[in-house]
Design a protein around this motif. Structure first.
Motif, short mmCIF file in Angstrom:
data_model
loop_
_atom_site.label_atom_id
_atom_site.label_comp_id
_atom_site.label_asym_id
_atom_site.label_seq_id
_atom_site.Cartn_x
_atom_site.Cartn_y
_atom_site.Cartn_z
N THR A 188 1.85 13.06 -7.19
CA THR A 188 1.76 13.13 -5.55
C THR A 188 0.50 12.46 -5.05
OG1 THR A 188 2.85 15.14 -5.53
CG2 THR A 188 1.43 14.77 -3.50
N PRO A 189 0.51 11.24 -4.50
CA PRO A 189 -0.40 10.32 -3.87
C PRO A 189 -1.27 10.93 -2.70
CG PRO A 189 1.74 9.31 -3.06
CD PRO A 189 2.18 10.40 -4.17
N LEU A 190 -1.58 12.00 -3.03
CA LEU A 190 -2.20 13.25 -1.74
C LEU A 190 -3.39 13.87 -2.68
CD1 LEU A 190 -2.10 13.84 1.07
CD2 LEU A 190 -0.40 15.54 0.71
N CYS A 191 -4.42 14.13 -1.75
CA CYS A 191 -5.50 14.93 -2.65
C CYS A 191 -5.32 16.19 -3.25
CB CYS A 191 -6.81 14.64 -1.57
SG CYS A 191 -8.30 15.38 -2.01
N PHE A 220 -10.81 8.46 -13.84
CA PHE A 220 -9.57 8.22 -13.15
C PHE A 220 -10.01 8.40 -11.55
CE2 PHE A 220 -9.87 12.54 -14.78
CZ PHE A 220 -9.71 13.15 -13.55
N SER A 221 -8.64 8.56 -10.67
CA SER A 221 -8.77 8.90 -9.34
C SER A 221 -7.52 9.85 -8.98
CB SER A 221 -8.54 7.32 -8.62
OG SER A 221 -8.36 7.70 -7.12
N ASP A 222 -7.57 10.43 -7.77
CA ASP A 222 -6.58 11.28 -7.27
C ASP A 222 -5.32 10.47 -6.80
OD1 ASP A 222 -7.75 10.59 -4.91
OD2 ASP A 222 -8.18 12.64 -4.39
N HIS A 223 -5.53 9.28 -6.35
CA HIS A 223 -4.50 8.58 -5.82
C HIS A 223 -4.96 7.20 -5.47
CE1 HIS A 223 -5.83 9.52 -1.53
NE2 HIS A 223 -5.90 10.77 -2.01
N GLY A 224 -4.06 6.26 -4.87
CA GLY A 224 -4.58 5.21 -4.27
C GLY A 224 -4.68 4.80 -2.91
N ASP A 225 -4.67 3.66 -2.31
CA ASP A 225 -4.70 3.56 -1.09
C ASP A 225 -3.99 2.09 -0.69
OD1 ASP A 225 -5.71 2.86 1.70
OD2 ASP A 225 -7.76 3.65 1.12
N MET A 226 -3.15 2.31 0.34
CA MET A 226 -2.43 0.99 0.39
C MET A 226 -3.36 -0.07 1.03
SD MET A 226 0.50 1.80 -0.51
CE MET A 226 1.51 0.32 0.38
N LEU A 227 -4.18 -0.01 1.99
CA LEU A 227 -5.13 -1.05 2.43
C LEU A 227 -4.15 -2.31 2.67
CD1 LEU A 227 -7.79 -0.26 -0.08
CD2 LEU A 227 -8.11 -0.14 2.52
N GLY A 228 -3.21 -2.26 3.54
CA GLY A 228 -2.46 -3.42 4.30
C GLY A 228 -1.49 -3.80 3.28
N PHE A 251 -0.94 1.64 5.47
CA PHE A 251 -2.45 1.93 5.17
C PHE A 251 -2.54 3.72 4.43
CE2 PHE A 251 -2.89 -1.44 8.13
CZ PHE A 251 -3.88 -2.20 7.63
N ARG A 252 -3.58 3.94 3.70
CA ARG A 252 -3.74 5.14 3.42
C ARG A 252 -2.94 5.55 2.27
NH1 ARG A 252 -7.22 3.23 6.08
NH2 ARG A 252 -8.08 4.27 7.83
N LYS A 253 -2.19 6.65 2.14
CA LYS A 253 -1.57 7.22 1.02
C LYS A 253 -0.18 7.83 1.37
CE LYS A 253 -4.84 10.77 2.11
NZ LYS A 253 -6.24 10.66 2.23
N THR A 254 0.27 8.46 0.47
CA THR A 254 1.39 9.52 0.58
C THR A 254 2.90 8.63 0.51
OG1 THR A 254 2.10 9.46 2.94
CG2 THR A 254 0.42 10.95 1.97
N ALA A 255 2.62 7.24 0.02
CA ALA A 255 3.79 6.36 -0.16
C ALA A 255 4.21 6.18 -1.64
CB ALA A 255 3.58 5.31 0.59
N PRO A 256 5.37 5.95 -2.03
CA PRO A 256 5.54 5.69 -3.39
C PRO A 256 5.19 4.21 -3.74
CG PRO A 256 7.57 5.46 -2.18
CD PRO A 256 6.57 5.77 -1.18
N TRP A 257 4.77 3.45 -2.83
CA TRP A 257 4.26 1.82 -3.63
C TRP A 257 3.39 1.90 -4.59
CZ3 TRP A 257 5.43 2.49 2.20
CH2 TRP A 257 6.74 1.77 2.35
N GLU A 258 3.26 0.90 -5.11
CA GLU A 258 2.25 0.86 -6.20
C GLU A 258 0.88 1.14 -5.88
OE1 GLU A 258 3.20 -0.53 -9.86
OE2 GLU A 258 4.30 1.11 -8.79
N GLU A 259 0.16 0.32 -4.57
CA GLU A 259 -0.97 0.74 -4.30
C GLU A 259 -1.43 1.99 -4.02
OE1 GLU A 259 0.42 -3.33 -3.71
OE2 GLU A 259 1.28 -1.60 -3.05
#
Length: 447
Positions: free
Chosen positions: A53-56, A273-281, A286-294
């Motif tokens: 889950t790409p969310l903290c 590691f990290s808790d999730h990524g960041d879309m950054l454009g 932008f930000r998170k909660t999406a299923p895309w790779e970033e």
């Protein structure tokens, strides 16, 4: 590293919102991360690791418990059930000292009620750690307040300076204390966690790090669309983001040096590691909660110890997930996985001659949307497979399907192309099996 029957020390180091692509060793041309890159080269690097889950908050609940969000922390600002055991209790039962430093974000405090950094988490809701010094949430890196202890030993104070630097100073002090115990013959194995907020927005770092990156010089990923608003925001935010990542890398170097000088590195597994990524454009998002790779891909490196025949090194294209980190850690420590942890132990990728079996895919979810801007505003479920496919659905509706082998930037959505109907059905059937096997509930599309 000692024999497999021994209990080595283990450390987790993780930032917040650090996407897996943003490392020098992953080919990001904007970055120099020599300390993390060395760990990757000497250790086991999982290049396809995911935040289920790409969310903290949901990630952190699954991280500590090895349980999926719908059975633990389903969404933003949900509290981890106080009665839920964590990896800390499992390691304490095996004789470990367990310690946590930094961001927690598992007590369910709602920021509409005040500033989370000032919220005091009671000792019984600190995950069963022996030592705990942290904060619920904070988005002001030069105004970080930490608390810990209880009763007459309770503390609550503002850290001096920049968060990552100051928390690392505390962590280094902790390592030196363990080294002194070892020198006196009083040591016990330890499990220590360093959880920092950077590179989460706001994208700021000390001036000497910010000076390394200019927005105009940032190389954007190929899937950032040529839309002026998106490009300008992405460049501006990435300049700060990369500064934060490089500062984190420098602090990891400080931790490694301390472990080596304390004669602890050879007997300590270090997981980064990290808790999730960041879309950054990317994709205009932008930000998170999406299923895309970033958003879903995270760094994941098993390091520590000097490379020799007991430990494996290499890059592994394996989608290790949030629920797998605690079981993998127990496996590295030769501690049995409790039955309430449902994740997979991947420690055989690090411990030579150890056997293990992996799933063919990883299960991804957004159970409860945050309602924030720059976030996906409805629930979804998805899988990523070891053979390079991704499939994501909304309720009753196919959404995204990519062949990542030929389309790593996810620019060709095959979810509604009947030429790929057979592949779509295969992926949906596997997704349905994940939902059933994990006790989840979701209205899949009718294909």
């Amino acid at each position: 590293m000692p024999t497999p029957t021994h209990h080595p020390n283990v450390i987790w180091i993780f930032g917040d919102q650090h996407r897996g692509q943003a490392l020098g060793c992953m080919g990001d041309p904007n970055l120099h991360t020599p300390h993390i890159d060395r760990m990757a080269q000497e250790g086991a690097q999982f290049t396809a690791a995911v935040a289920g889950t790409p969310l903290c908050c949901p990630f952190r609940g699954s991280l500590l418990t090895g349980r999926y969000p719908h059975h633990c922390v389903p969404g933003h600002e949900f509290q981890m059930p106080p009665e839920q055991p964590t990896i800390a209790q499992a390691l304490r039962a095996a004789g470990y000292r367990t310690s946590y430093f930094g961001k927690w974000h598992l007590d369910g405090f709602h920021e509409r009620e005040g500033r989370a950094a000032m919220h005091i988490i009671p000792p019984e809701r600190r995950g069963g750690f022996d030592d705990w010094l942290g904060y619920e949430n904070n988005n002001s890196q030069w105004d970080t307040w930490v608390h810990g202890g209880a009763g007459d030993q309770a503390v609550h104070y503002r850290l001096p300076g920049y968060e990552t630097d100051a928390l690392t100073d505390l962590f280094i002090g902790y390592i030196k204390d363990r080294a002194e115990e070892k020198r006196k013959g009083q040591s016990q194995p330890f499990f220590a966690v360093l959880s920092v907020q950077p590179p989460h927005d706001p994208y700021l770092a000390p001036a000497e790090w910010m000076g390394r990156h200019n927005p105009a010089g940032v190389t954007l990923r190929a899937n950032v669309p040529a839309v002026t608003r998106v490009v300008e925001q992405a460049r501006r935010e990435l300049a700060g983001y990369y500064s934060m990542v490089e500062n984190l890398d420098w602090n990891i170097g400080r931790i490694r040096q301390t472990l080596e000088e304390a004669d602890l590195w050879d007997n300590t597994h270090v997981l980064f590691f990290s808790d999730h990524g960041d879309m950054l454009g990317s994709h205009g998002q932008f930000r998170k909660t999406a299923p895309w790779e970033e958003a879903i891909r995270i760094p994941f490196i098993l390091s520590g110890g000097r490379p020799h025949y007991y430990l494996r090194q290499g890059r592994f294209n394996v989608p290790i997930n949030h629920v797998d980190i605690a079981p993998t850690t127990l496996g590295l420590c030769n501690v049995a996985q409790p039955d309430w942890m449902v994740g997979t132990d991947y420690s055989h990728y690090r411990i030579r001659d150890k056997q293990g079996a992996d799933p063919d895919s990883a299960f991804l979810q957004l159970c409860v949307p945050t309602g924030h801007g720059n976030s996906i505003d409805r629930p979804w479920r998805a899988i990523v497979t070891r053979d390079g496919w991704k499939y994501a659905v909304l309720e009753h509706q196919p959404w995204l399907m990519f062949d990542l082998n030929e389309d790593p930037f996810e620019q060709v959505n095959l979810a509604h192309n009947r030429a790929f109907a057979r592949e779509r059905m295969r992926l949906q059937n596997r997704l349905a099996q994940w939902i059933a096997d994990t006790g989840d509930s979701f209205a899949l599309p009718e294909l």
